[in-house]
Design a protein around this motif. Sequence first.
Motif, mmCIF file in Angstrom:
data_model
loop_
_atom_site.group_PDB
_atom_site.id
_atom_site.type_symbol
_atom_site.label_atom_id
_atom_site.label_comp_id
_atom_site.label_asym_id
_atom_site.label_seq_id
_atom_site.Cartn_x
_atom_site.Cartn_y
_atom_site.Cartn_z
ATOM 1 N N VAL A 58 0.695 -1.806 -0.172
ATOM 2 C CA VAL A 58 0.131 0.121 -0.175
ATOM 3 C C VAL A 58 0.777 1.375 -0.297
ATOM 4 O O VAL A 58 0.598 2.417 -0.400
ATOM 5 C CB VAL A 58 -0.933 0.032 1.552
ATOM 6 N N GLY A 59 2.213 1.392 0.902
ATOM 7 C CA GLY A 59 2.974 2.429 0.949
ATOM 8 C C GLY A 59 3.638 2.673 -0.327
ATOM 9 O O GLY A 59 3.697 3.585 -0.534
ATOM 10 N N THR A 74 -5.095 14.121 5.913
ATOM 11 C CA THR A 74 -3.997 14.539 4.086
ATOM 12 C C THR A 74 -3.567 13.420 3.837
ATOM 13 O O THR A 74 -2.920 12.269 4.065
ATOM 14 C CB THR A 74 -3.211 15.692 4.452
ATOM 15 N N VAL A 75 -3.027 13.116 2.431
ATOM 16 C CA VAL A 75 -2.726 12.077 2.309
ATOM 17 C C VAL A 75 -1.035 12.262 2.823
ATOM 18 O O VAL A 75 -0.766 10.334 3.326
ATOM 19 C CB VAL A 75 -2.128 12.347 0.458
ATOM 20 N N SER A 76 -0.340 13.175 3.129
ATOM 21 C CA SER A 76 0.948 12.863 3.962
ATOM 22 C C SER A 76 0.807 12.357 5.235
ATOM 23 O O SER A 76 1.548 11.658 5.163
ATOM 24 C CB SER A 76 1.586 14.216 4.125
ATOM 25 N N SER A 81 1.247 7.985 9.113
ATOM 26 C CA SER A 81 1.263 6.881 10.272
ATOM 27 C C SER A 81 1.289 5.284 9.007
ATOM 28 O O SER A 81 1.211 4.348 10.464
ATOM 29 C CB SER A 81 -0.211 7.161 10.437
ATOM 30 N N LEU A 82 1.343 4.879 8.361
ATOM 31 C CA LEU A 82 2.047 4.136 7.123
ATOM 32 C C LEU A 82 2.997 3.382 7.859
ATOM 33 O O LEU A 82 3.411 2.750 8.223
ATOM 34 C CB LEU A 82 0.764 4.207 6.158
ATOM 35 N N ASP A 87 6.908 -0.061 10.893
ATOM 36 C CA ASP A 87 7.982 -0.085 12.023
ATOM 37 C C ASP A 87 8.155 -0.899 12.519
ATOM 38 O O ASP A 87 8.538 -0.783 13.260
ATOM 39 C CB ASP A 87 8.285 1.457 11.983
ATOM 40 N N GLY A 88 6.772 -0.263 12.685
ATOM 41 C CA GLY A 88 5.881 -0.861 14.986
ATOM 42 C C GLY A 88 6.044 -2.505 14.265
ATOM 43 O O GLY A 88 6.615 -3.831 15.186
#
Length: 110
Positions: A58-59, A74-76, A81-82, A87-88
């Motif tokens: 997705v990223g 927003t997209v950014s 958050s993605l 990373d998590g």
Amino acid sequence: MNNLQRLQMETKGIELSQQELIVYLSESGLVPHEPYNASSPSAKKSIYQTALSMLESVGNNPEYMRNVKMDDMTVSEFHESLLNRIDGLEKKIRTMKTDTNQSDFFMLYV
């Protein structure tokens, strides 16, 4: 609950077709409609690895990013958050145990 439903639970809010989810599960060695074994550390780790693969895809898809409209995000902000979620998940997967008794260490000198 089967593996497909467990993956959907882990990745709520990201809508992909069932066929795409089945491919991701198969690539992780899981059978989509097989019952999810919550007591198996390997099954849980495989679900997380599948979710990670899905989120990375997705990223890497700018077209999907443009189509996301969630609660004034927003997209950014969505992308940020993605990336935090990716990373998590990577950290969590690295620390998870599996069903096998493999050591987390390797011998450098023999």
